[in-house]
Write a protein that holds these residues in place. Structure first.
Motif, PDB file in Angstrom:
ATOM      1  N   ILE A 169      40.424  39.637  42.719  1.00  0.00           N
ATOM      2  CA  ILE A 169      40.172  40.127  41.353  1.00  0.00           C
ATOM      3  C   ILE A 169      39.200  41.307  41.381  1.00  0.00           C
ATOM      4  CG2 ILE A 169      38.994  39.517  39.192  1.00  0.00           C
ATOM      5  CD1 ILE A 169      40.270  36.680  39.529  1.00  0.00           C
ATOM      6  N   GLN A 170      38.115  41.168  42.129  1.00  0.00           N
ATOM      7  CA  GLN A 170      37.148  42.269  42.203  1.00  0.00           C
ATOM      8  C   GLN A 170      37.790  43.488  42.861  1.00  0.00           C
ATOM      9  OE1 GLN A 170      34.279  42.677  40.791  1.00  0.00           O
ATOM     10  NE2 GLN A 170      33.875  44.664  41.703  1.00  0.00           N
ATOM     11  N   ARG A 171      38.518  43.253  43.939  1.00  0.00           N
ATOM     12  CA  ARG A 171      39.138  44.361  44.673  1.00  0.00           C
ATOM     13  C   ARG A 171      40.077  45.157  43.774  1.00  0.00           C
ATOM     14  NH1 ARG A 171      37.024  46.150  47.767  1.00  0.00           N
ATOM     15  NH2 ARG A 171      37.029  44.769  49.557  1.00  0.00           N
ATOM     16  N   PHE A 172      40.929  44.464  43.020  1.00  0.00           N
ATOM     17  CA  PHE A 172      41.986  45.152  42.270  1.00  0.00           C
ATOM     18  C   PHE A 172      41.561  45.508  40.848  1.00  0.00           C
ATOM     19  CE2 PHE A 172      44.273  43.652  45.834  1.00  0.00           C
ATOM     20  CZ  PHE A 172      45.361  44.485  45.966  1.00  0.00           C
ATOM     21  N   LEU A 173      40.881  44.572  40.206  1.00  0.00           N
ATOM     22  CA  LEU A 173      40.530  44.791  38.806  1.00  0.00           C
ATOM     23  C   LEU A 173      39.180  45.464  38.658  1.00  0.00           C
ATOM     24  CD1 LEU A 173      41.766  41.604  36.998  1.00  0.00           C
ATOM     25  CD2 LEU A 173      41.620  43.836  35.918  1.00  0.00           C
ATOM     26  N   GLY A 174      38.242  45.096  39.524  1.00  0.00           N
ATOM     27  CA  GLY A 174      36.896  45.666  39.418  1.00  0.00           C
ATOM     28  C   GLY A 174      36.145  45.211  38.177  1.00  0.00           C
ATOM     29  N   ARG A 175      36.694  44.265  37.447  1.00  0.00           N
ATOM     30  CA  ARG A 175      35.919  43.644  36.374  1.00  0.00           C
ATOM     31  C   ARG A 175      36.304  42.178  36.268  1.00  0.00           C
ATOM     32  NH1 ARG A 175      36.338  47.343  31.592  1.00  0.00           N
ATOM     33  NH2 ARG A 175      38.045  48.648  32.223  1.00  0.00           N
ATOM     34  N   ARG A 176      35.421  41.422  35.634  1.00  0.00           N
ATOM     35  CA  ARG A 176      35.590  39.978  35.567  1.00  0.00           C
ATOM     36  C   ARG A 176      36.518  39.634  34.409  1.00  0.00           C
ATOM     37  NH1 ARG A 176      29.936  37.009  36.600  1.00  0.00           N
ATOM     38  NH2 ARG A 176      30.590  34.837  36.624  1.00  0.00           N
ATOM     39  N   PRO A 177      37.529  38.814  34.633  1.00  0.00           N
ATOM     40  CA  PRO A 177      38.427  38.432  33.540  1.00  0.00           C
ATOM     41  C   PRO A 177      37.671  37.568  32.529  1.00  0.00           C
ATOM     42  CG  PRO A 177      39.311  37.776  35.685  1.00  0.00           C
ATOM     43  CD  PRO A 177      37.892  38.176  35.898  1.00  0.00           C
ATOM     44  N   VAL A 178      38.233  37.414  31.331  1.00  0.00           N
ATOM     45  CA  VAL A 178      37.648  36.493  30.353  1.00  0.00           C
ATOM     46  C   VAL A 178      38.513  35.250  30.153  1.00  0.00           C
ATOM     47  CG1 VAL A 178      36.239  38.183  29.135  1.00  0.00           C
ATOM     48  CG2 VAL A 178      38.598  37.842  28.417  1.00  0.00           C
ATOM     49  N   MET A 179      39.764  35.309  30.587  1.00  0.00           N
ATOM     50  CA  MET A 179      40.632  34.125  30.523  1.00  0.00           C
ATOM     51  C   MET A 179      41.278  33.922  31.889  1.00  0.00           C
ATOM     52  SD  MET A 179      42.678  34.636  26.876  1.00  0.00           S
ATOM     53  CE  MET A 179      42.897  32.898  26.479  1.00  0.00           C
ATOM     54  N   ALA A 180      41.373  32.662  32.325  1.00  0.00           N
ATOM     55  CA  ALA A 180      42.027  32.363  33.602  1.00  0.00           C
ATOM     56  C   ALA A 180      42.862  31.100  33.476  1.00  0.00           C
ATOM     57  CB  ALA A 180      40.995  32.192  34.713  1.00  0.00           C
ATOM     58  N   PHE A 181      44.085  31.159  34.021  1.00  0.00           N
ATOM     59  CA  PHE A 181      45.006  30.030  33.979  1.00  0.00           C
ATOM     60  C   PHE A 181      45.457  29.694  35.397  1.00  0.00           C
ATOM     61  CE2 PHE A 181      45.718  29.782  29.402  1.00  0.00           C
ATOM     62  CZ  PHE A 181      45.273  31.025  28.980  1.00  0.00           C
ATOM     63  N   GLY A 182      45.275  28.445  35.784  1.00  0.00           N
ATOM     64  CA  GLY A 182      45.715  27.998  37.093  1.00  0.00           C
ATOM     65  C   GLY A 182      46.348  26.629  36.989  1.00  0.00           C
ATOM     66  N   ASN A 183      46.573  25.992  38.148  1.00  0.00           N
ATOM     67  CA  ASN A 183      47.084  24.608  38.106  1.00  0.00           C
ATOM     68  C   ASN A 183      46.617  23.767  39.282  1.00  0.00           C
ATOM     69  OD1 ASN A 183      48.984  25.925  40.034  1.00  0.00           O
ATOM     70  ND2 ASN A 183      49.883  23.871  40.043  1.00  0.00           N
ATOM     71  N   SER A 184      45.979  24.404  40.273  1.00  0.00           N
ATOM     72  CA  SER A 184      45.631  23.625  41.467  1.00  0.00           C
ATOM     73  C   SER A 184      44.211  23.929  41.886  1.00  0.00           C
ATOM     74  CB  SER A 184      46.591  23.961  42.609  1.00  0.00           C
ATOM     75  OG  SER A 184      46.216  25.196  43.194  1.00  0.00           O
ATOM     76  N   ASP A 185      43.724  23.202  42.880  1.00  0.00           N
ATOM     77  CA  ASP A 185      42.361  23.464  43.353  1.00  0.00           C
ATOM     78  C   ASP A 185      42.244  24.828  44.047  1.00  0.00           C
ATOM     79  OD1 ASP A 185      41.376  21.199  42.221  1.00  0.00           O
ATOM     80  OD2 ASP A 185      41.447  19.987  44.052  1.00  0.00           O
ATOM     81  N   GLY A 186      43.358  25.410  44.416  1.00  0.00           N
ATOM     82  CA  GLY A 186      43.325  26.788  44.920  1.00  0.00           C
ATOM     83  C   GLY A 186      42.906  27.785  43.858  1.00  0.00           C
ATOM     84  N   ASP A 187      42.960  27.355  42.598  1.00  0.00           N
ATOM     85  CA  ASP A 187      42.553  28.225  41.487  1.00  0.00           C
ATOM     86  C   ASP A 187      41.124  27.947  41.024  1.00  0.00           C
ATOM     87  OD1 ASP A 187      45.205  29.290  41.332  1.00  0.00           O
ATOM     88  OD2 ASP A 187      45.815  27.455  40.311  1.00  0.00           O
ATOM     89  N   PHE A 188      40.471  26.984  41.669  1.00  0.00           N
ATOM     90  CA  PHE A 188      39.150  26.568  41.185  1.00  0.00           C
ATOM     91  C   PHE A 188      38.179  27.739  41.105  1.00  0.00           C
ATOM     92  CE2 PHE A 188      34.991  24.756  41.098  1.00  0.00           C
ATOM     93  CZ  PHE A 188      35.121  23.610  40.335  1.00  0.00           C
ATOM     94  N   GLU A 189      38.059  28.483  42.184  1.00  0.00           N
ATOM     95  CA  GLU A 189      37.082  29.578  42.222  1.00  0.00           C
ATOM     96  C   GLU A 189      37.436  30.678  41.225  1.00  0.00           C
ATOM     97  OE1 GLU A 189      38.393  28.045  44.810  1.00  0.00           O
ATOM     98  OE2 GLU A 189      36.777  27.443  46.161  1.00  0.00           O
ATOM     99  N   MET A 190      38.725  30.909  41.005  1.00  0.00           N
ATOM    100  CA  MET A 190      39.125  31.915  40.006  1.00  0.00           C
ATOM    101  C   MET A 190      38.660  31.487  38.615  1.00  0.00           C
ATOM    102  SD  MET A 190      42.949  33.361  39.123  1.00  0.00           S
ATOM    103  CE  MET A 190      43.691  31.886  38.433  1.00  0.00           C
ATOM    104  N   LEU A 191      38.842  30.206  38.293  1.00  0.00           N
ATOM    105  CA  LEU A 191      38.382  29.725  36.990  1.00  0.00           C
ATOM    106  C   LEU A 191      36.860  29.725  36.918  1.00  0.00           C
ATOM    107  CD1 LEU A 191      41.413  28.791  36.687  1.00  0.00           C
ATOM    108  CD2 LEU A 191      40.513  26.936  35.275  1.00  0.00           C
ATOM    109  N   GLU A 192      36.219  29.347  38.022  1.00  0.00           N
ATOM    110  CA  GLU A 192      34.754  29.338  38.048  1.00  0.00           C
ATOM    111  C   GLU A 192      34.210  30.740  37.807  1.00  0.00           C
ATOM    112  OE1 GLU A 192      31.746  27.150  40.931  1.00  0.00           O
ATOM    113  OE2 GLU A 192      32.543  28.929  41.920  1.00  0.00           O
ATOM    114  N   TRP A 193      34.744  31.713  38.562  1.00  0.00           N
ATOM    115  CA  TRP A 193      34.293  33.106  38.439  1.00  0.00           C
ATOM    116  C   TRP A 193      34.520  33.628  37.015  1.00  0.00           C
ATOM    117  CZ3 TRP A 193      31.201  36.657  39.861  1.00  0.00           C
ATOM    118  CH2 TRP A 193      31.481  38.032  39.757  1.00  0.00           C
ATOM    119  N   THR A 194      35.659  33.281  36.447  1.00  0.00           N
ATOM    120  CA  THR A 194      35.983  33.763  35.104  1.00  0.00           C
ATOM    121  C   THR A 194      35.096  33.125  34.037  1.00  0.00           C
ATOM    122  OG1 THR A 194      38.292  34.111  35.752  1.00  0.00           O
ATOM    123  CG2 THR A 194      37.846  33.931  33.389  1.00  0.00           C
TER     124      THR A 194
END
Lengths: 324, 324
Positions: free
Chosen positions: A238-263
């Protein structure tokens, strides 16, 4: 359904009607309400939670969040199909592991071998061709291949409620991005048609690329791993491509945990949600013990972190675009 | 100038007036004409060269193309300033190369040492802090630092004609992207204000990122090099981030050669241009023999490849935003 619609038409304010019209595959209830309420309070001028359009970024995992992922990740099934298709050019595969396992349909041995078995298969099926060639291979496969259980095209197994959600968000000024553990170029080959998400908004795992100069230059896919866009790799992607922090995040598994945490730990209004696969009849039911899309820590911590659990069985009127 | 404007107002068609109004810092002549003509024939509905909005992608090198780069790349001057600022915390630098060279202002020895000298300086000044901390450092430096020759702020040394060009392209549905050999996070800290280009459209060189979980998660910049976004690295960066081939590319040095080659060898209408630094009075004059922004192969091959040479002295009425 008709009674509900009539009741709404008589009583609900104009905004609610619009949101309901935009999310017809979502059943009324706390999940849909939480989504609509968040979008309305972050986009209404003058709202204390107003978010400027440039900062309205929503990120979506793909496997298990935007399309199904059972019995195995679809990209893995693509790789197995490719090994079978390429086997005539590689007679040695009949006696060489891990290829032998694929040709013998011994997926258990392949899975048990972990990365050691997976990497040669990824190298043989995802590297050594140009990006344009690879895109054509994926699109041909997508047109021909059928899912082993549903017999549907794989891209007919995207989730209709999530397609609607992404459209609804875009209509409200949100940028929609994919942040997937799947391969970036694999995803780009079909994501625009399936989700309306252009290639530059697809973040995925990737290996190396090599420019080949000349009159007709091309870009070669190599085997060198560069980003595993899963777990802690997701905020990095996310940082590499977007360079900003998202405000909404949707996942379904523990592989998405850090993405939701960061968001969801950033300042201001934040929204995190996990698709919980609860519908064995219409899709698949799995979480803590699944070898694909395992969800345990996310279930444990969702209440404390105020992440929304999307209960597929309860919240979704429809699963697939052609399924009602 | 006033006469010309009056003549135009009396004779030129509405479109040409609009283009001229949009590019006031460009002098009339073949260069401006080539740009306007390309944009008009690729955006006019019904034109045989019409390009769909999604495919209208223009990429821009930064150093020497969008801002000055003499006597040394500005990011290199930033790194030297940072070494000086951090020196009190590192007394050992007084006697340790390459830091000693910086503190003794012996830039010749530093340059002669090549990568061996540069990498420790980049590591000390660009890694070991979070992305948010680094952004703040760059912005503070940008506010305080002054260019050794012009005594201007560095971000006041962006090229006004190129700012106008990017605005003109965006007004015509083109996406504008930076593809720079400079550091991605360094660029993102000031590019939106200077060029109107958001962080997700900035491709640059980058080292590793590491997610740090916790109640207040952060992303750490590490020293591990990942992409050198120069020469053949530019088409690689373009494919990685954009996933599609641009139709317009602007550069100024041989480091941009492959980016222009990749862009202009695709099918359909294509546009490649090189900013040629020809104005020793208003900016700097250099090409084949410069140690910064060397341009030799590009000059040799531009005619054959139909790349436009932007002659700063001839084509630009104004160089910097505050310079007339």
């Amino acid at each position: 359904m008709i009674t509900m619609f009539l009741a709404m038409a008589l009583s609900a304010p104009a905004e609610a009607q619009t949101s309901n019209a935009a999310l017809p595959s979502w059943r009324d209830g706390p999940t849909k309400q939480a989504i609509v309420e968040f979008v309305e309070r972050t986009t209404k001028p003058g709202s204390p939670d107003f978010i400027a359009p440039a900062d309205r970024i929503a990120v979506f995992d793909n496997d298990g969040t935007l399309w199904s992922e059972q019995p195995l990740y679809f990209q893995f099934l693509f790789a197995l199909d490719r090994v079978r298709a390429l086997a005539p050019q590689h007679p040695e595969w009949k006696t060489t592991e891990p290829f032998k396992w694929v040709l013998d349909n011994d997926i258990k041995s392949l899975e048990a071998s972990g990365e050691k078995g997976l990497l040669p298969i990824l190298a043989a099926t995802h590297a050594g061709m140009t990006t344009e060639e690879f895109t054509a291979i994926v699109r041909d496969w997508m047109a021909d291949a059928r899912h082993p259980v549903t017999k549907r095209r794989y891209d007919a197994m995207v989730f209709k409620p999530m397609q609607e959600l992404m459209q609804y968000l875009r209509a409200n000024g949100y940028g929609t991005w994919i942040v997937s553990g799947g391969g970036q170029e694999f995803l780009r080959a079909w994501c625009e048609a399936a989700y309306g998400i252009p290639p530059q908004q697809v973040i995925g795992s990737y290996a190396g690329l090599k420019y080949q100069a000349g009159d007709r230059p091309s870009i070669l896919k190599t085997e060198q791993p560069e980003l595993v866009d899963d777990h802690a790799g997701k905020p990095v992607g996310i940082q590499r491509f977007l360079g900003r922090r998202p405000v909404m995040a949707f996942g379904n598994s523990d592989g998405d945990f850090e993405m939701l945490e960061w968001t969801t730990t950033g300042p201001g209004p934040r929204f995190g949600a996990l698709v919980h696969h609860t519908d064995a009849e219409r899709e698949f039911a799995y979480d803590r013990k699944s070898h694909v899309g395992q969800l345990a820590r996310g279930l444990d911590e969702a209440p404390k972190r105020k992440w929304v659990l999307i209960d597929m069985k309860r919240d979704w009127e429809t699963i697939y675009p052609d399924s009602n």
